[in-house]
Design a protein around this motif. Structure first.
Motif, mmCIF file in Angstrom:
data_model
loop_
_atom_site.group_PDB
_atom_site.id
_atom_site.type_symbol
_atom_site.label_atom_id
_atom_site.label_comp_id
_atom_site.label_asym_id
_atom_site.label_seq_id
_atom_site.Cartn_x
_atom_site.Cartn_y
_atom_site.Cartn_z
ATOM 1 N N GLY A 82 0.816 -1.203 0.000
ATOM 2 C CA GLY A 82 0.000 0.000 0.000
ATOM 3 C C GLY A 82 0.850 1.253 0.000
ATOM 4 O O GLY A 82 2.079 1.198 0.009
ATOM 5 N N THR A 83 0.181 2.378 -0.012
ATOM 6 C CA THR A 83 0.869 3.660 -0.148
ATOM 7 C C THR A 83 1.863 3.930 0.980
ATOM 8 O O THR A 83 2.906 4.539 0.744
ATOM 9 C CB THR A 83 -0.152 4.810 -0.194
ATOM 10 O OG1 THR A 83 -1.005 4.725 0.953
ATOM 11 C CG2 THR A 83 -0.992 4.749 -1.455
ATOM 12 N N MET A 84 1.566 3.473 2.182
ATOM 13 C CA MET A 84 2.451 3.766 3.313
ATOM 14 C C MET A 84 3.759 2.989 3.278
ATOM 15 O O MET A 84 4.680 3.293 4.038
ATOM 16 C CB MET A 84 1.721 3.509 4.636
ATOM 17 C CG MET A 84 0.735 4.601 5.008
ATOM 18 S SD MET A 84 1.494 6.239 5.161
ATOM 19 C CE MET A 84 2.565 5.990 6.575
ATOM 20 N N ASP A 85 3.879 2.031 2.403
ATOM 21 C CA ASP A 85 5.157 1.330 2.277
ATOM 22 C C ASP A 85 6.269 2.310 1.902
ATOM 23 O O ASP A 85 7.426 2.125 2.283
ATOM 24 C CB ASP A 85 5.074 0.212 1.238
ATOM 25 C CG ASP A 85 4.370 -1.015 1.774
ATOM 26 O OD1 ASP A 85 3.701 -0.921 2.819
ATOM 27 O OD2 ASP A 85 4.489 -2.072 1.140
ATOM 28 N N GLY A 86 5.893 3.346 1.166
ATOM 29 C CA GLY A 86 6.881 4.349 0.783
ATOM 30 C C GLY A 86 7.555 4.990 1.980
ATOM 31 O O GLY A 86 8.732 5.354 1.926
ATOM 32 N N ALA A 87 6.834 5.118 3.082
ATOM 33 C CA ALA A 87 7.410 5.706 4.298
ATOM 34 C C ALA A 87 8.528 4.837 4.859
ATOM 35 O O ALA A 87 9.452 5.345 5.502
ATOM 36 C CB ALA A 87 6.327 5.912 5.353
ATOM 37 N N ASN A 106 0.492 11.224 6.381
ATOM 38 C CA ASN A 106 0.489 9.807 6.742
ATOM 39 C C ASN A 106 -0.923 9.371 7.124
ATOM 40 O O ASN A 106 -1.377 8.296 6.736
ATOM 41 C CB ASN A 106 1.466 9.541 7.895
ATOM 42 C CG ASN A 106 2.913 9.648 7.468
ATOM 43 O OD1 ASN A 106 3.262 9.414 6.319
ATOM 44 N ND2 ASN A 106 3.765 10.007 8.402
ATOM 45 N N GLU A 107 -1.616 10.223 7.857
ATOM 46 C CA GLU A 107 -2.972 9.890 8.300
ATOM 47 C C GLU A 107 -3.929 9.731 7.123
ATOM 48 O O GLU A 107 -4.758 8.820 7.113
ATOM 49 C CB GLU A 107 -3.495 10.964 9.271
ATOM 50 C CG GLU A 107 -2.736 11.025 10.584
ATOM 51 C CD GLU A 107 -1.372 11.722 10.495
ATOM 52 O OE1 GLU A 107 -1.109 12.480 9.514
ATOM 53 O OE2 GLU A 107 -0.546 11.484 11.395
ATOM 54 N N SER A 108 -3.832 10.620 6.136
ATOM 55 C CA SER A 108 -4.748 10.510 4.990
ATOM 56 C C SER A 108 -4.460 9.265 4.168
ATOM 57 O O SER A 108 -5.383 8.624 3.652
ATOM 58 C CB SER A 108 -4.686 11.769 4.113
ATOM 59 O OG SER A 108 -3.437 11.895 3.460
ATOM 60 N N LEU A 109 -3.182 8.896 4.062
ATOM 61 C CA LEU A 109 -2.861 7.667 3.323
ATOM 62 C C LEU A 109 -3.346 6.440 4.087
ATOM 63 O O LEU A 109 -3.898 5.515 3.503
ATOM 64 C CB LEU A 109 -1.362 7.583 3.042
ATOM 65 C CG LEU A 109 -0.815 8.608 2.039
ATOM 66 C CD1 LEU A 109 0.689 8.420 1.856
ATOM 67 C CD2 LEU A 109 -1.527 8.539 0.700
ATOM 68 N N LEU A 110 -3.166 6.437 5.397
ATOM 69 C CA LEU A 110 -3.648 5.310 6.202
ATOM 70 C C LEU A 110 -5.168 5.161 6.101
ATOM 71 O O LEU A 110 -5.685 4.045 6.092
ATOM 72 C CB LEU A 110 -3.247 5.490 7.671
ATOM 73 C CG LEU A 110 -1.778 5.237 8.009
ATOM 74 C CD1 LEU A 110 -1.466 5.726 9.417
ATOM 75 C CD2 LEU A 110 -1.418 3.775 7.845
ATOM 76 N N SER A 111 -5.864 6.268 5.993
ATOM 77 C CA SER A 111 -7.334 6.226 5.972
ATOM 78 C C SER A 111 -7.891 5.626 4.683
ATOM 79 O O SER A 111 -9.085 5.351 4.595
ATOM 80 C CB SER A 111 -7.910 7.629 6.191
ATOM 81 O OG SER A 111 -7.705 8.445 5.046
ATOM 82 N N ARG A 112 -7.044 5.370 3.708
ATOM 83 C CA ARG A 112 -7.485 4.743 2.456
ATOM 84 C C ARG A 112 -7.887 3.281 2.683
ATOM 85 O O ARG A 112 -8.566 2.689 1.865
ATOM 86 C CB ARG A 112 -6.359 4.794 1.419
ATOM 87 C CG ARG A 112 -5.970 6.184 0.963
ATOM 88 C CD ARG A 112 -4.709 6.169 0.094
ATOM 89 N NE ARG A 112 -4.864 5.353 -1.092
ATOM 90 C CZ ARG A 112 -5.434 5.760 -2.236
ATOM 91 N NH1 ARG A 112 -5.919 6.986 -2.324
ATOM 92 N NH2 ARG A 112 -5.514 4.959 -3.274
ATOM 93 N N LYS A 156 6.336 -1.762 10.055
ATOM 94 C CA LYS A 156 5.553 -1.730 11.299
ATOM 95 C C LYS A 156 5.372 -0.290 11.770
ATOM 96 O O LYS A 156 4.264 0.117 12.151
ATOM 97 C CB LYS A 156 6.226 -2.577 12.375
ATOM 98 C CG LYS A 156 5.429 -2.652 13.653
ATOM 99 C CD LYS A 156 6.079 -3.574 14.659
ATOM 100 C CE LYS A 156 5.248 -3.624 15.936
ATOM 101 N NZ LYS A 156 5.839 -4.503 16.935
ATOM 102 N N VAL A 157 6.432 0.484 11.733
ATOM 103 C CA VAL A 157 6.352 1.886 12.140
ATOM 104 C C VAL A 157 5.386 2.646 11.228
ATOM 105 O O VAL A 157 4.563 3.446 11.691
ATOM 106 C CB VAL A 157 7.751 2.542 12.130
ATOM 107 C CG1 VAL A 157 7.653 4.056 12.264
ATOM 108 C CG2 VAL A 157 8.622 1.957 13.230
ATOM 109 N N ALA A 158 5.456 2.386 9.933
ATOM 110 C CA ALA A 158 4.607 3.103 8.974
ATOM 111 C C ALA A 158 3.134 2.750 9.127
ATOM 112 O O ALA A 158 2.272 3.628 9.078
ATOM 113 C CB ALA A 158 5.077 2.806 7.548
ATOM 114 N N TRP A 159 2.843 1.471 9.296
ATOM 115 C CA TRP A 159 1.451 1.002 9.254
ATOM 116 C C TRP A 159 0.777 0.878 10.613
ATOM 117 O O TRP A 159 -0.453 0.924 10.706
ATOM 118 C CB TRP A 159 1.394 -0.354 8.544
ATOM 119 C CG TRP A 159 1.598 -0.254 7.068
ATOM 120 C CD1 TRP A 159 2.742 -0.563 6.377
ATOM 121 C CD2 TRP A 159 0.651 0.173 6.095
ATOM 122 N NE1 TRP A 159 2.553 -0.347 5.037
ATOM 123 C CE2 TRP A 159 1.272 0.109 4.834
ATOM 124 C CE3 TRP A 159 -0.678 0.609 6.169
ATOM 125 C CZ2 TRP A 159 0.630 0.458 3.654
ATOM 126 C CZ3 TRP A 159 -1.325 0.962 4.997
ATOM 127 C CH2 TRP A 159 -0.673 0.884 3.751
#
Length: 193
Positions: A82-87, A106-112, A156-159
Motif C-alpha cells: 500500500g501507499t504507506m510502504d513508501g514511508a 500519513n494519516e490521509s494515506l492510512l485512511s485509504r 511496522k512503524v509506517a502502518w
C-alpha cells in the motif's frame, strides 16, 4: 518477505468461495523491476523520482480497484502493498517532500484502508523459509536477514498507527499464518465460521 505474494491467491480463492468479488492489486515496485527499472537507486534525486513514481502508480491502481469494488454489492480489495510502504523505503525528509507534493499526510494515506494485515517477514522466526524466498525471487537478490528485518520494522512503524492494524507473526508454520490471516479478515468482515 512475509509471504504476501503467496498468500494473496489463497485469500482470493477463499473469499470468492464466500461469495465476494475479489480484486487483488499488484505490487508496484515488482511491476517496475520486471519492466527494467532499477528499484535500488542510490542517489537522492533517483530515490525521490522512484518513490514519486511508485506512489503515483500505487494511488492510481488502488483508486481504480476501489472504484470497481464500489460497483459490486459484495467486494473486497486485497492490496499486496500500500501507499504507506513508501514511508518505510524512503528517507524521512524525502517522504515528507512527497507527502507535500501529493497534498497528503500519513494519516490521509492510512485512511485509504479499512484493515491492515502485516505479515511479518520470514527473517523473524522463519529464517529457513526466508533463505528459500530470496533464492527463488530475482527481485530480492542481495536481501539479507538484517535488511529484511530493518524493512519489516520500518513497515511496522509506517502502518501500525492504523486503527485496524494487525501483525501476523511467524509463530506457526505458513499454513497457520494463512489461517490466522483469514481469521483477522473474517472478523473484520463480520463473517461467522
Amino acid at each position: 518477505m512475509g509471504g504476501k505474494s503467496t498468500i494473496l491467491p489463497v485469500l482470493s480463492s477463499y473469499y470468492k468461495d464466500k461469495g465476494f468479488k475479489v480484486y487483488t492489486t499488484p505490487e508496484v515496485a515488482t511491476l517496475m523491476w520486471h519492466s527494467g527499472i532499477s528499484i535500488h537507486e542510490k542517489h537522492e534525486r533517483q530515490t525521490y523520482d522512484l518513490a514519486h513514481s511508485i506512489l503515483t502508480m500505487q494511488i492510481a491502481i488502488e483508486d481504480s480497484y476501489f472504484k470497481l469494488a464500489q460497483s459490486d454489492e459484495k467486494a473486497i480489495v486485497l492490496c499486496d502493498r500500500g501507499t504507506m510502504d513508501g514511508a518505510g523505503y524512503t528517507p524521512p525528509d524525502l517522504w515528507q517532500k512527497l507527502l507535500n507534493v501529493f497534498e497528503e499526510s500519513n494519516e490521509s494515506l492510512l485512511s485509504r484502508y479499512d484493515l491492515v494485515v502485516h505479515l511479518t517477514t520470514a527473517a523473524y522466526g522463519a529464517e529457513a523459509a526466508f533463505e528459500v524466498m530470496v533464492y527463488n525471487n530475482s527481485a530480492r537478490t542481495g536481501c539479507t536477514l538484517e535488511i529484511a528485518r530493518q524493512l519489516d520494522d520500518a513497515m511496522k512503524v509506517a502502518w501500525s498507527p492504523h486503527k485496524n492494524y494487525h501483525q501476523i507473526l511467524n509463530t506457526t508454520d505458513f499454513s497457520g499464518k494463512i489461517e490466522r490471516t483469514k481469521q483477522v479478515i473474517d472478523a473484520h468482515l463480520e463473517l461467522g465460521n
